[in-house]
Design a protein around this motif. Structure first.
Motif, mmCIF file in Angstrom:
data_model
loop_
_atom_site.group_PDB
_atom_site.id
_atom_site.type_symbol
_atom_site.label_atom_id
_atom_site.label_comp_id
_atom_site.label_asym_id
_atom_site.label_seq_id
_atom_site.Cartn_x
_atom_site.Cartn_y
_atom_site.Cartn_z
ATOM 1 N N VAL A 142 0.850 -1.140 0.115
ATOM 2 C CA VAL A 142 0.037 0.053 0.053
ATOM 3 C C VAL A 142 0.846 1.027 -0.189
ATOM 4 C CG1 VAL A 142 -1.556 1.266 1.493
ATOM 5 C CG2 VAL A 142 -1.939 -1.080 0.864
ATOM 6 N N SER A 143 1.917 1.109 0.681
ATOM 7 C CA SER A 143 2.939 2.650 0.801
ATOM 8 C C SER A 143 3.480 2.623 -0.703
ATOM 9 C CB SER A 143 4.142 2.131 1.780
ATOM 10 O OG SER A 143 3.684 2.161 2.907
ATOM 11 N N GLY A 152 2.410 10.387 -9.900
ATOM 12 C CA GLY A 152 1.851 10.514 -11.040
ATOM 13 C C GLY A 152 1.716 9.570 -11.898
ATOM 14 N N ASP A 153 2.199 8.140 -11.320
ATOM 15 C CA ASP A 153 2.155 6.679 -12.144
ATOM 16 C C ASP A 153 1.023 6.051 -11.775
ATOM 17 O OD1 ASP A 153 2.439 4.691 -13.575
ATOM 18 O OD2 ASP A 153 4.138 4.009 -12.622
ATOM 19 N N HIS A 154 -0.233 6.597 -12.353
ATOM 20 C CA HIS A 154 -1.655 6.153 -11.600
ATOM 21 C C HIS A 154 -1.744 4.453 -12.528
ATOM 22 C CE1 HIS A 154 -3.284 10.288 -11.154
ATOM 23 N NE2 HIS A 154 -2.232 10.077 -10.328
ATOM 24 N N ARG A 155 -1.361 4.266 -13.532
ATOM 25 C CA ARG A 155 -1.449 3.096 -13.984
ATOM 26 C C ARG A 155 -0.644 2.312 -13.446
ATOM 27 N NH1 ARG A 155 1.002 -0.894 -16.865
ATOM 28 N NH2 ARG A 155 -0.261 -2.176 -18.491
ATOM 29 N N GLY A 156 0.542 2.546 -13.019
ATOM 30 C CA GLY A 156 1.602 1.696 -12.333
ATOM 31 C C GLY A 156 0.931 1.433 -10.855
ATOM 32 N N ALA A 157 0.608 2.392 -10.275
ATOM 33 C CA ALA A 157 -0.203 2.248 -8.717
ATOM 34 C C ALA A 157 -1.304 1.182 -8.878
ATOM 35 C CB ALA A 157 -0.599 3.554 -8.447
ATOM 36 N N ALA A 158 -2.282 1.188 -10.014
ATOM 37 C CA ALA A 158 -3.351 0.508 -10.132
ATOM 38 C C ALA A 158 -3.024 -0.890 -10.415
ATOM 39 C CB ALA A 158 -4.274 1.037 -11.371
ATOM 40 N N GLU A 159 -2.039 -1.166 -11.239
ATOM 41 C CA GLU A 159 -1.351 -2.349 -11.418
ATOM 42 C C GLU A 159 -0.830 -2.798 -10.271
ATOM 43 O OE1 GLU A 159 1.348 -4.927 -14.431
ATOM 44 O OE2 GLU A 159 1.037 -2.881 -15.135
ATOM 45 N N ASN A 164 -0.909 -7.059 -6.235
ATOM 46 C CA ASN A 164 -0.163 -7.375 -4.797
ATOM 47 C C ASN A 164 -0.941 -7.174 -3.523
ATOM 48 O OD1 ASN A 164 2.903 -7.798 -5.579
ATOM 49 N ND2 ASN A 164 2.320 -5.837 -6.730
ATOM 50 N N VAL A 165 -2.385 -6.660 -3.820
ATOM 51 C CA VAL A 165 -3.071 -6.615 -2.796
ATOM 52 C C VAL A 165 -4.512 -7.285 -2.694
ATOM 53 C CG1 VAL A 165 -4.584 -4.701 -1.261
ATOM 54 C CG2 VAL A 165 -1.974 -4.449 -2.059
ATOM 55 N N ALA A 166 -5.025 -6.928 -4.130
ATOM 56 C CA ALA A 166 -6.429 -7.351 -4.249
ATOM 57 C C ALA A 166 -6.645 -8.662 -5.129
ATOM 58 C CB ALA A 166 -7.308 -6.230 -5.149
ATOM 59 N N LEU A 167 -6.130 -8.937 -6.100
ATOM 60 C CA LEU A 167 -6.263 -10.271 -6.818
ATOM 61 C C LEU A 167 -5.214 -11.011 -6.756
ATOM 62 C CD1 LEU A 167 -8.156 -8.810 -9.909
ATOM 63 C CD2 LEU A 167 -9.182 -9.355 -7.938
ATOM 64 N N GLY A 168 -3.909 -10.598 -6.796
ATOM 65 C CA GLY A 168 -2.725 -11.644 -6.910
ATOM 66 C C GLY A 168 -2.052 -11.685 -8.327
ATOM 67 N N PRO A 169 -1.097 -12.213 -8.361
ATOM 68 C CA PRO A 169 -0.344 -12.304 -9.537
ATOM 69 C C PRO A 169 -1.006 -12.675 -10.672
ATOM 70 C CG PRO A 169 1.014 -13.221 -7.894
ATOM 71 C CD PRO A 169 -0.493 -13.204 -7.221
ATOM 72 N N GLY A 170 -0.936 -11.981 -11.996
ATOM 73 C CA GLY A 170 -1.814 -12.113 -13.093
ATOM 74 C C GLY A 170 -3.020 -11.417 -13.111
ATOM 75 N N GLY A 171 -3.311 -10.803 -12.002
ATOM 76 C CA GLY A 171 -4.842 -10.262 -11.995
ATOM 77 C C GLY A 171 -5.008 -9.132 -13.025
ATOM 78 N N LEU A 183 -9.979 1.997 -13.195
ATOM 79 C CA LEU A 183 -9.152 1.994 -12.022
ATOM 80 C C LEU A 183 -7.940 3.010 -12.045
ATOM 81 C CD1 LEU A 183 -8.359 -1.897 -11.538
ATOM 82 C CD2 LEU A 183 -10.184 -0.408 -10.630
ATOM 83 N N GLU A 184 -7.312 3.163 -13.462
ATOM 84 C CA GLU A 184 -6.249 4.204 -13.462
ATOM 85 C C GLU A 184 -6.997 5.576 -13.227
ATOM 86 O OE1 GLU A 184 -3.219 5.748 -16.917
ATOM 87 O OE2 GLU A 184 -4.198 3.816 -17.222
ATOM 88 N N ALA A 185 -8.085 5.798 -13.702
ATOM 89 C CA ALA A 185 -8.653 7.084 -13.694
ATOM 90 C C ALA A 185 -9.127 7.645 -12.435
ATOM 91 C CB ALA A 185 -9.900 7.267 -14.327
ATOM 92 N N ASN A 186 -9.378 6.512 -11.359
ATOM 93 C CA ASN A 186 -9.645 6.814 -10.048
ATOM 94 C C ASN A 186 -8.624 6.613 -8.932
ATOM 95 O OD1 ASN A 186 -12.221 7.639 -10.346
ATOM 96 N ND2 ASN A 186 -12.856 5.352 -10.720
ATOM 97 N N ALA A 187 -7.430 6.603 -9.621
ATOM 98 C CA ALA A 187 -6.392 6.315 -8.571
ATOM 99 C C ALA A 187 -6.148 7.417 -7.548
ATOM 100 C CB ALA A 187 -4.897 6.100 -9.480
#
Length: 279
Positions: A142-143, A152-159, A164-171, A183-187
């Motif tokens: 989360v940090s 400003g890396d909203h896509r990287g944050a969402a991915e 690593n938190v919500a769905l797991g690898p490959g999610g 997801l990216e727009a609402n980061a």
């Protein structure tokens, strides 16, 4: 575009179908469109309300950083605006918002159903070393997500959050492109949750005292902390019953929509008919 101005914020909402009213509350990063796989089936029996939480997509943000209690107050005000009491449903952080409303305003609720609320504060005193390690990993991830948003890396944050938190690898790659774009727009809204010291906690005493029928669910493919939270909640809330989605993860309403609708309606049938909201 239908909006309700409550608590000084214009909230976007949609209504489909007729019958007992059910209000669906989305989780972090996403918006009302995330419920699309289940709305048509639900609308055959219910009046279905979906809405964008404050600061998400088509709803306005408030003047100050959003919080768990503000989101719950918005949900309460929206229900009062449309008419209640109602069935409430929440997924992920939306499940925390829903449970906060159960604790604070049970008069507005006929039943509540929540899937995998990340109430990790309930696990802080766990004796299980695996839970302790998993909590530490979540805090680190989360940090990382917060730093990525701040740069400003909203896509990287969402991915990173999804993987690593919500769905797991490959999610991330399994999600539709349109959903990833939301997801990216609402980061930026996720920073409000990170900065809210009460975001992942609940009024345990008020929740334990509720008489609202409550359904708690988790998926067998979800990260281990989610079923651990469900187990703690099931011990805390006398009115709670639990159910498990085999083969599903954090978003069963998108991956197993027909099963999700069937289980929700079965829960409502068991709990008894709700009162039709006054018009």
């Amino acid at each position: 575009m239908p909006t309700a101005t409550v608590n000084g914020v214009a909230l976007y909402y949609e209504i489909v179908g007729t019958g007992d009213r059910v209000v669906l509350t989305h989780g972090s990063w996403t918006d009302a469109t995330g419920w699309a796989p289940v709305v048509a089936d639900l609308a055959e029996r219910y009046e279905v309300v979906t809405w964008d939480r404050r600061g998400h997509s088509r709803s306005r943000a408030g003047d100050s950083p959003g919080s768990r209690t503000e989101d719950a107050a918005d949900l309460a005000a929206l229900i009062e605006y449309l008419g209640g009491p109602v069935h409430v449903v929440g997924n992920s952080y939306g499940a925390i918002v829903t449970l906060t409303l159960v604790a604070a305003r049970p008069d507005l609720i006929v039943t509540a159903a929540v899937h995998e609320p990340p109430l990790f504060a309930l696990l802080e005193d766990a004796d299980d070393p695996a839970i302790t390690r998993a909590l530490a990993a979540v805090h680190r991830n989360v940090s990382t997500v917060a730093r990525l948003i701040e740069t400003g890396d909203h896509r990287g944050a969402a991915e990173h959050f999804i993987e690593n938190v919500a769905l797991g690898p490959g999610g991330w790659e399994r999600l539709p492109a349109a959903f990833r774009a939301v997801l990216e727009a609402n980061a930026p809204t996720y920073l409000d949750e990170v900065r809210d010291p009460t975001a992942l906690s609940i009024d345990a005493a008020a929740l334990a005292a509720t008489t609202v029928p409550l359904l708690l669910t988790h998926g067998t493919e979800s990260p281990a902390l989610f079923p651990a939270v469900i187990a703690e909640l099931s011990l805390l809330v006398p009115t709670a019953q639990t159910d498990t989605y085999t083969g599903a993860g954090h978003l069963p309403h998108t991956t197993h929509p027909h099963e999700w609708v069937a289980r929700l309606t079965a829960f409502h049938d068991q709990a008894g008919p709700g009162e039709r909201p006054a018009e």
